[in-house]
Design an enzyme around this catalytic site. Structure first.
Site, mmCIF file in Angstrom:
data_model
loop_
_atom_site.group_PDB
_atom_site.id
_atom_site.type_symbol
_atom_site.label_atom_id
_atom_site.label_comp_id
_atom_site.label_asym_id
_atom_site.label_seq_id
_atom_site.Cartn_x
_atom_site.Cartn_y
_atom_site.Cartn_z
ATOM 1 N N LYS A 118 0.821 -1.215 0.000
ATOM 2 C CA LYS A 118 0.000 0.000 0.000
ATOM 3 C C LYS A 118 0.852 1.260 0.000
ATOM 4 O O LYS A 118 0.440 2.291 -0.540
ATOM 5 C CB LYS A 118 -0.971 -0.008 1.188
ATOM 6 C CG LYS A 118 -2.087 -1.035 1.044
ATOM 7 C CD LYS A 118 -3.245 -0.753 1.987
ATOM 8 C CE LYS A 118 -4.410 -1.678 1.690
ATOM 9 N NZ LYS A 118 -5.588 -1.372 2.528
ATOM 10 N N LYS A 200 -7.057 -10.443 -9.209
ATOM 11 C CA LYS A 200 -8.285 -10.569 -8.437
ATOM 12 C C LYS A 200 -9.266 -9.463 -8.829
ATOM 13 O O LYS A 200 -8.866 -8.329 -9.083
ATOM 14 C CB LYS A 200 -7.950 -10.466 -6.944
ATOM 15 C CG LYS A 200 -9.112 -10.733 -6.005
ATOM 16 C CD LYS A 200 -8.635 -10.648 -4.560
ATOM 17 C CE LYS A 200 -9.787 -10.797 -3.583
ATOM 18 N NZ LYS A 200 -9.344 -10.669 -2.178
ATOM 19 N N LYS A 203 -12.959 -3.598 -6.934
ATOM 20 C CA LYS A 203 -13.805 -2.439 -7.198
ATOM 21 C C LYS A 203 -12.974 -1.186 -7.465
ATOM 22 O O LYS A 203 -13.501 -0.187 -7.947
ATOM 23 C CB LYS A 203 -14.768 -2.212 -6.034
ATOM 24 C CG LYS A 203 -14.107 -2.058 -4.677
ATOM 25 C CD LYS A 203 -15.103 -2.280 -3.548
ATOM 26 C CE LYS A 203 -14.421 -2.407 -2.197
ATOM 27 N NZ LYS A 203 -15.305 -2.892 -1.145
#
Length: 335
Positions: A118, A200, A203
């Protein structure tokens, strides 16, 4: 029989309200949550505090938190059986997180692979919350003495840290926390991107054709399925050499209960057109009743807020008892 033997095992699950849930969220987690209610004592949390590690638009975050709760209810979570609450409505999570962070080593947090990932993805906002995120997750779990936590591959390391910190605290201050175990029950298949089947389904993907949202209408679902990446083979068959087709078969299998072998026979000689339409139809059929219930719940603000208020009150009663015990053990003055 003792009370400990009689009680159901407790499961805690959380999901961030950072966007509408995808088909992957539904098959991989959300639809299984309603099934867990039969065998476990379930606590379900809209993890809004966790979402703050990435900058959010305030009004949108509030709206998405309410929508996430409504979708979980629409997908079958029964507030008469399970606790459903918003994380920030139970202040004890953040309070316990501070105590746990004081019992976590810098080196442990710096080794978290998700922090590294991240940090690279949001290089302009590598904040302290992103670094201490695992301690808040540990607090979420330990404050309820959860027995089991459904975890994906990306969260296994965080659960291991929660166990390590709990064990360290127990050794320092006497047994306090139950050590949680990962739950690997009948989770759904891992659903991949419709456009890049090696990734994967997410959204946050910039290509809207790569994912299907639980709020997508029938025409949108059909269009996205028709545009799904397959190959030039034209044969409905699973295999490592056919990731796009295998992904569509996983979706169809998960929603219909049919085996890959049955699906291969069903579409033998038909090509991908008929197969993609059938996949879309299975998704539309699964989402239709959920979407109707979702719209009804969202329109009834008093009901939804009441569920969340009751859930937070019940969760707070449990969490506050644990927090008081922890505060006393570390030496904080109790009045």
């Amino acid at each position: 029989m003792s009370e400990q033997a009689e009680r159901k095992q407790r499961i805690l699950s959380g999901i961030q309200p950072t966007g509408t849930f995808t088909l992957g969220n539904y098959i991989g987690a959300v639809r299984n949550w309603s099934r867990l209610q039969e065998d476990f004592e379930c606590l379900y949390m809209v993890a809004d505090l966790h979402s703050l590690t990435v900058r959010q638009e305030p009004a949108e975050l509030r709206r998405k938190s309410r929508e996430a709760a409504a979708m979980l209810l629409a997908a079958g979570i029964d507030p008469a059986v399970s606790l459903l609450f918003v994380q920030s409505h139970v202040p004890a999570h953040a309070q316990l997180s501070w105590v746990l962070s004081c019992n976590t080593q810098f080196g442990e947090l710096s080794r978290m692979t998700q922090f590294k990932d991240k940090s690279a993805k949001h290089a302009d906002n590598v904040n302290a919350g992103l670094f201490t995120y695992p301690d808040l997750m540990a607090a979420d779990i330990l404050i309820y003495n959860a027995d089991l936590v459904p975890v994906g591959v990306d969260q296994k390391q965080h659960l291991e840290l929660a166990r390590n910190v709990a064990q360290r605290f127990n050794n320092l201050y006497s047994p306090t926390f139950h050590l949680p175990e990962p739950y690997f029950g009948s989770t759904g298949a891992k659903i991949m991107s419709l456009q890049e089947p090696e990734k994967k389904m997410s959204k946050s993907d910039t290509n809207a054709n790569s994912f299907i949202l639980m709020t997508d209408d029938a025409d949108t679902i059909l269009r996205k399925c028709k545009r799904a990446v397959t190959d030039s083979d034209g044969v409905v068959r699973a295999g490592e050499d056919k990731p796009g087709v295998t992904n569509l078969m996983s979706i169809y299998s998960s929603l219909t209960g049919k085996s890959f072998e049955t699906i291969e026979k069903e579409f033998e000689g038909q090509g991908y057109g008929a197969f993609k339409e059938a996949v879309a139809g299975s998704i539309i059929d699964a989402f239709r009743p959920i979407q109707a219930e979702y719209a009804r719940i969202l329109a009834d603000k008093a009901y939804l807020d009441g569920v969340l208020r009751d859930g937070a009150a019940a969760a707070s009663r449990m969490a506050d008892r644990m927090l008081a015990k922890v505060y006393k053990k570390v030496g904080l003055l109790q009045l």
